[in-house]
Design an enzyme around this catalytic site. Structure first.
Site, PDB file in Angstrom:
ATOM      1  CG  HIS A  55     -35.739 -62.297 -29.072  1.00 43.00           C
ATOM      2  ND1 HIS A  55     -34.711 -61.411 -29.299  1.00 43.00           N
ATOM      3  CD2 HIS A  55     -35.466 -63.394 -29.825  1.00 43.00           C
ATOM      4  CE1 HIS A  55     -33.858 -61.930 -30.145  1.00 43.00           C
ATOM      5  NE2 HIS A  55     -34.287 -63.139 -30.483  1.00 43.00           N
ATOM      6  CG  HIS A 128     -28.265 -63.906 -27.123  1.00 44.52           C
ATOM      7  ND1 HIS A 128     -28.558 -62.561 -27.193  1.00 44.52           N
ATOM      8  CD2 HIS A 128     -28.162 -64.331 -28.414  1.00 44.52           C
ATOM      9  CE1 HIS A 128     -28.635 -62.186 -28.452  1.00 44.52           C
ATOM     10  NE2 HIS A 128     -28.407 -63.248 -29.221  1.00 44.52           N
TER      11      HIS A 128
END
Length: 345
Positions: A55, A128
């Protein structure tokens, strides 16, 4: 429907038991785990195999010195000059400890990608909350790995795009075409014929590229749309809520496409603020490891079962996450009459 040619139920049971006994651990060589699967599993559609993924895959080099990226709220972009804010952000936006080469060697075959443009710069970056590494060198590392691992397959899932124009999309798509060329598997509206053997033995396909943007819908037959790999997200920090959500979604998965199970905990901004002196790994991931492994161990691949399973910090406990996901494929050997595409000899 396919079956094992046997003269009696006892002979069938004996053959299956022998296969399972010979392959009790499919993770003895994580770097080549797909290559070394039993032939009957390599002949199954990949949408029925259990495949480990990471992820927010390429966030390992995010640090307090990283720059706040375009996917962050505007207020954080404006306050990035405050070091403590960047430090807290880095502690909670970094989802992996290891980079692409180590993940590939650890058996990860699915990568979850967020890509951003960067002001006054021509390069594209993974991100991110903060900018991580450049995109092109990572894609090249994957290509180099595949050159020496001809029976392995990877899935690149471009989930989100930030600061992109049609021109930026064109640049990224051209980069993918140039890097992988004939390794790219063309899109198909059904996937029940796409086995590892079909991809790597009959052809030389080793890369499935999911491109979740309408920019790739026209004239790009080598990129796969979102519908090919549904990826429901629980968006919770509660363990029980997460597991209930995942169970419900798996039961409802379609039979003719892939499916991504996100076994990840998602903190809110309030959670982060109340735990600003620790990290995502220390506060959530480490304590969650046993529960995560326990839930995965109870799953079964195949129709209405898990397919791609993704998690944070895949290197914890000597790659226990990856090993647990891969070894779920042993359960398929018990179900060979329904799923095989070649007999046991």
């Amino acid at each position: 429907m396919y079956f094992i040619s046997t003269s009696s139920p006892d002979e069938y049971s004996t053959k299956v038991d022998r296969m399972i006994g010979e392959n009790m651990d499919l993770t003895r060589d994580l770097e080549f785990w797909m290559s070394k699967l039993p032939a009957c599993l390599r002949a199954l559609p990949i949408i029925y195999l259990s495949i480990p993924g990471s992820h927010n895959s390429f966030t390992s080099n995010i640090s307090g010195g990283s720059i706040v990226s375009l996917d962050s709220p505007k207020i954080l972009q404006n306050l990035e000059w405050i070091y403590c804010i960047r430090h807290i952000m880095a502690n909670w936006t970094k989802n992996q400890n290891v980079a692409v080469k180590e993940q590939l060697k650890a058996g990860i075959r699915y990568f979850d990608l967020r890509v951003s443009a960067k002001s006054r710069e021509n390069n594209l970056y993974f991100c991110h909350g903060m900018y991580s590494c450049k995109v092109e060198p990572v894609l090249n590392e994957i290509s180099t790995f595949l050159e020496t691992h001809s029976k392995e397959v990877v899935i690149l899932d471009f989930q989100h795009f930030y600061g992109f124009t049609q021109q930026t999309h064109g640049k990224l798509m051209q980069m993918l075409l140039k890097t992988y060329g004939t390794k790219l598997l063309p899109y198909s509206d059904h996937m029940d014929h796409l086995s590892l053997d079909y991809m790597t033995s009959q052809f030389s396909y080793q890369v499935i590229t999911v491109y979740r943007s309408d920019a790739a819908r026209f004239g790009q037959p080598l990129f796969w749309p979102s519908a090919s790999f549904p990826t429901p997200w629980a968006n919770t920090i509660d363990h029980n809520a997460l597991f209930n959500f995942l169970d419900d979604k798996i039961k409802d998965r379609k039979d003719n496409v892939g499916f991504i199970t996100q076994i990840v905990l998602t903190p809110t901004l309030t959670d982060i603020l109340f735990n600003s002196c620790t990290t995502l790994e220390q506060k959530l991931a480490i304590d969650f490891e046993d529960l995560r492994t326990g839930w995965i161990s109870k799953q079964t691949p195949g129709r209405r079962g898990v397919n791609i399973v993704i998690g944070d910090f895949i290197d914890l406990s000597d790659n226990l996450f990856t090993k647990t996901v891969i070894n779920l494929n042993l359960k398929l050997l018990r179900d060979l009459p329904k799923r095989m595409t070649s007999p046991i000899n």
